[in-house]
Write an enzyme that holds these catalytic residues in place. Sequence first.
Site, mmCIF file in Angstrom:
data_model
loop_
_atom_site.group_PDB
_atom_site.id
_atom_site.type_symbol
_atom_site.label_atom_id
_atom_site.label_comp_id
_atom_site.label_asym_id
_atom_site.label_seq_id
_atom_site.Cartn_x
_atom_site.Cartn_y
_atom_site.Cartn_z
ATOM 1 N N LYS A 63 -28.617 -14.905 -5.216
ATOM 2 C CA LYS A 63 -29.305 -13.961 -4.938
ATOM 3 C C LYS A 63 -28.636 -13.202 -3.764
ATOM 4 O O LYS A 63 -29.139 -13.128 -2.587
ATOM 5 C CB LYS A 63 -30.631 -14.550 -4.370
ATOM 6 N N ASP B 23 -33.170 -14.020 -10.700
ATOM 7 C CA ASP B 23 -34.233 -13.445 -11.473
ATOM 8 C C ASP B 23 -33.943 -12.865 -12.754
ATOM 9 O O ASP B 23 -34.533 -13.364 -13.709
ATOM 10 C CB ASP B 23 -34.973 -12.347 -10.509
ATOM 11 N N ASP C 110 -32.746 -26.311 -9.418
ATOM 12 C CA ASP C 110 -33.968 -27.105 -9.660
ATOM 13 C C ASP C 110 -34.634 -26.475 -10.681
ATOM 14 O O ASP C 110 -35.342 -26.987 -11.721
ATOM 15 C CB ASP C 110 -34.701 -27.272 -8.536
ATOM 16 N N ASP D 85 -35.404 -27.107 -15.376
ATOM 17 C CA ASP D 85 -36.662 -27.131 -15.913
ATOM 18 C C ASP D 85 -36.965 -26.055 -17.182
ATOM 19 O O ASP D 85 -37.364 -26.360 -18.202
ATOM 20 C CB ASP D 85 -37.815 -27.292 -15.341
HETATM 21 C C1 IPM Z 1 -35.643 -32.833 -9.455
HETATM 22 C C2 IPM Z 1 -37.062 -32.847 -8.608
HETATM 23 C C3 IPM Z 1 -36.782 -32.938 -6.964
HETATM 24 C C4 IPM Z 1 -35.898 -31.682 -6.436
HETATM 25 C C5 IPM Z 1 -37.972 -33.227 -6.386
HETATM 26 C C6 IPM Z 1 -38.876 -34.246 -7.022
HETATM 27 C C7 IPM Z 1 -37.557 -33.577 -4.794
HETATM 28 O O1 IPM Z 1 -37.641 -31.647 -8.937
HETATM 29 O O2 IPM Z 1 -34.865 -33.995 -9.230
HETATM 30 O O3 IPM Z 1 -35.309 -31.926 -9.952
HETATM 31 O O4 IPM Z 1 -36.493 -30.963 -6.327
HETATM 32 O O5 IPM Z 1 -34.737 -31.904 -6.650
HETATM 33 MN MN MN Z 2 -36.864 -30.590 -10.341
#
Ligand code: IPM
Ligand code: MN
Length: 355
Positions: A185, A217, A241, A245
């Site tokens: 960013k 973004d 992080d 996901d």
């Molecule tokens: C991950 C998790 C952790 C992070 C949390 C639980 C602290 O979300 O391993 O991705 O934010 O790294």
């Molecule tokens: Mn995570």
Amino acid sequence: MKKIIAITKGDGIGPEVVEQGLKVLKTISDYTEFEFEFKEAPAGGEIYKRFGKSFPKKSFEIIKSSDALLFGAVGLPDLPPGVAEQPILRIRQGLDLYVNLRPIKLYNGLRDRCPLKDEFIGEGIDITFVRENTEGLYAFKGAVLKNDIAENLMVYTRKGCERIIKYAFEYANKRNHSKVTSVDKANLLSPSQLWRKIFHEIGADYPNIEKEDIYIDAFCQWLIRKPDAFQTVVTGNMFGDIISDEGAFLIGSLGMASSGNINPGKVSMYEPIHGSAPDIAGKGIANPIGTILSVNLMMQESFQSPEIGNEIEKAVEDALAEGRTVDIKNPKIKTLSTKEMGELISEKLKNKLKN
Ligand code: IPM
Ligand code: MN
Ligand code: NAD
């Protein structure tokens, strides 16, 4: 070859998925020269409720004296935020596990569960996120939570940027990737400006690899708009992080994604990227593949056994054609419980290792 593996089962679905990872490790020790000794290192919310500590000293001692750690997940909804999760950060910081390797690969057999249309999947999805794992907003610097003000400092250092970016280029080089993408960013944040400068300094040592910068973004839309454009993607802790996901759902489910928290040559931690999933805990339906593929990463990165790692991946692919947990279900394929999925994969692996 004897190896000691510390095991942290944790909370929620953690113990359910780790049990399946253990089956795979036991299959490896039954059919190869590896011999594993498992040592439990409890951590998380359940242990906090019993003993008042989410990361007992003894657990950390066990982990430090092991060859690797297989970690499930921690987190309980009835505890204050961060109490159960603390051990993850203490392990990452305490062992200086500065690399968080998060591969996102869509298996052909799972295209039916990818939320993207074929037009967007394109050539396929095979990306490795290299997430910085010790700095940024996770540096434990300047945390303030008063009545009306709350702060966390995003701290990046030259050393911290250099080592993760160098790791990413080396990773790309080894896999013949033609491009490394950096996500930041830098149009706003000073740490990202330092990051971007160092990305190009290090990148200059890799003339055969294309260097690409994308803002976080915009990257989030490119990831679903043209995922086949990415190979190695290096980014800071918080951004990594989040995009991991997002990437995990592109390959079918959060339950599919694996990770290695690595300091090359040192004790490293392998865990699925998902959490304790309180909404499905105790039902026996969690997908154990993220954990099983984390065992693959352990074999590849800590135990220098890419051949066995590759067999684990093939066993997973074969199993997906015959059975699926509910998060990746397909009406034409049998729906399996966590345990059945783990058993099917272990059986497939056994047949591969026997030959
Ligand atoms: C991950 C998790 C952790 C992070 C949390 C639980 C602290 O979300 O391993 O991705 O934010 O790294
Ligand atoms: Mn995570
Ligand atoms: P989560 O990853 O636990 O769950 C998000 C969604 O994905 C839920 O609907 C869940 O059922 C589903 N899901 C996750 N893993 C799955 C699997 N293996 N199979 C099928 N479905 C799966 O995220 P959350 O609900 O935001 O967090 C729950 C707790 O976990 C929180 O306390 C959080 O802090 C913690 N957490 C821990 C870790 C970790 O231990 N490494 C990582 C992320 C979150």
